[in-house]
Design a protein around this motif. Structure first.
Motif: not given
Length: 413
Positions: A15-29
């Motif tokens: 739900p916070i990103g369409g890829t693993a990197d996008a998910t990590w960046q969103a989780a980080f933020a």
């Protein structure tokens, strides 16, 4: 000699990103993924919850063909997209397909396909039910889709243990490699069950948060005012292989997966054993297999669903397992951002755990306004926190209906 098993590729649709990197960046933020649903379900069916954490399908829609989308339940769509991302991330090209396996998981399976087919049968009759209905709804469909796409001949298996499912799939993958049955395993899990029936059922159990006026703050693990979890959907895929195999091809290594542990509460079909006794047992078994002690563990991605009765037993288990070292462990509850992905939760959270070790940073827990005085943990709140240098370990915890407890241990590399 026991093989060293490492993570060389990750893929995620959350739900916070369409890829693993996008998910990590969103989780980080500290980005929240819950939103008010853009449909009339609440009004039409009288559902008291009007929001959920739906997957970011941008990468799925780019990755899958129209034919694949039509022939796959949403749970399989998310699975195949995340697996393709992980495969590309690992840089795998030529593999021995007889030594390639899939260990996948789901908690519910193809609920959309099943209930859509039931509606078709009632409204239009038997002849209008799609011939692919059963292959689409069966719980092993995501694993089968991945196995066929990548020609995995060593084994294609499906784990179903409610919300502990995909953590068990990762543990199963570890054992497949250490047992000599495979050199490379695509492991993970997926769930796409944001549907009127599941929302209604979980609501009837009083398991879901009802903060309809503020979905983004509804998932609040450890907060004294938590009132239930946020329904989510998504998938996570990890490429696991022997360190020898990875180094021979010059692969990037995120972390070592060193051990796992399971247990069962045998207490209640939905409620955790209140003292956390068997959750602790799973953590200790995982650490024993990994050859690490509590002093080595510096980070835990907690199960922490934001339910009134679920968060405390896990905190007791963490305290018991970590002992005098509990204050040195940075605890993140990333369901505060992603919601609860059910059978996909463990895989997505395992990815965040491996990335936390790789980046030496623990993602934050959001929405804690008033910490429950019964919780005694070193929680990462609001902002990311640095993890120490040197050789450290991290745990990812998952617990599910039926009393299932599963924990995986990662080591830094």
């Amino acid at each position: 000699m026991t093989s060293t098993v490492v993570v060389t590729g990750v893929g995620a649709v959350t739900p916070i990103g369409g890829t693993a990197d996008a998910t990590w960046q969103a989780a980080f933020a500290g980005t929240p993924g819950a939103r008010t649903l853009d449909n009339d379900w609440a009004e039409k069916y009288g559902i008291p919850v009007t929001f959920a954490a739906q997957a970011d399908r941008s990468a799925v829609d780019e990755t899958l063909t129209r034919v694949e989308t039509k022939r796959l339940d949403p749970s399989s769509q998310l699975a195949l997209a995340s697996a393709r991302e992980a495969w590309a991330d690992a840089g795998l090209d030529e593999v021995d397909n007889d030594r390639l396996a899939v260990s996948w998981a789901t908690g519910i399976g193809g609920v959309w396909t099943l209930l859509d087919a039931w509606d078709t049968l009632k409204e239009d009759g038997s002849r209008r039910v799609m011939p692919l209905t059963v292959p689409m709804l069966m719980p092993n469909a995501p694993a089968a889709a991945i196995g066929m796409h990548f020609k995995a001949h060593a084994a294609v298996q499906t784990l179903v243990s409610a919300c502990a499912s995909s953590t068990e799939s990762i543990g199963n993958a570890l054992e497949a490699i250490r047992g000599g049955r495979a050199d490379v395993v695509i492991a993970g899990g997926s769930e796409a069950a944001v549907h009127p029936i599941t929302l209604s059922a979980f609501s009837s159990m009083r398991a879901l948060s009802r903060r309809n006026d503020s979905p983004e703050t509804a998932s609040r693990p450890y907060d004294v005012d938590r009132d239930g979890f946020v329904m989510g959907e998504g998938a996570g895929a990890l490429i696991l292989e022997t360190k020898e195999h990875a180094e021979a091809r010059g692969a990037t290594i995120y972390a070592e997966i060193a051990g796992w542990g399971i247990s069962n509460d045998a207490h209640h079909i939905t409620a955790n054993e209140p003292d956390g006794t068997f959750a602790r047992q799973a953590m200790e078994r995982a650490m024993e297999m990994a050859g690490v002690s509590a002093s080595d563990v510096k980070h835990i991605n907690a199960h922490a669903t934001s339910t009134p009765v679920g968060d405390v037993p896990e905190s007791l288990a963490i305290n018991a397992a970590m002992g005098d070292h509990v204050d040195d462990v940075l605890v993140s509850a990333t369901k505060s951002q992603m919601g609860h992905l059910l059978g996909g939760a463990g895989a997505a959270e395992a990815i965040l755990t491996a990335l936390a070790l790789k980046n030496r940073t623990a993602p934050p827990t959001i929405n804690i306004e008033n910490l429950d005085p019964a919780i005694h943990l070193n929680i990462v709140r609001d902002e990311p926190a640095a993890l120490p240098s040197g050789d450290i370990a991290a745990l990812s915890n998952s617990f599910g209906f039926g009393g299932h407890n599963a924990v995986v241990v990662f080591k830094s590399v």
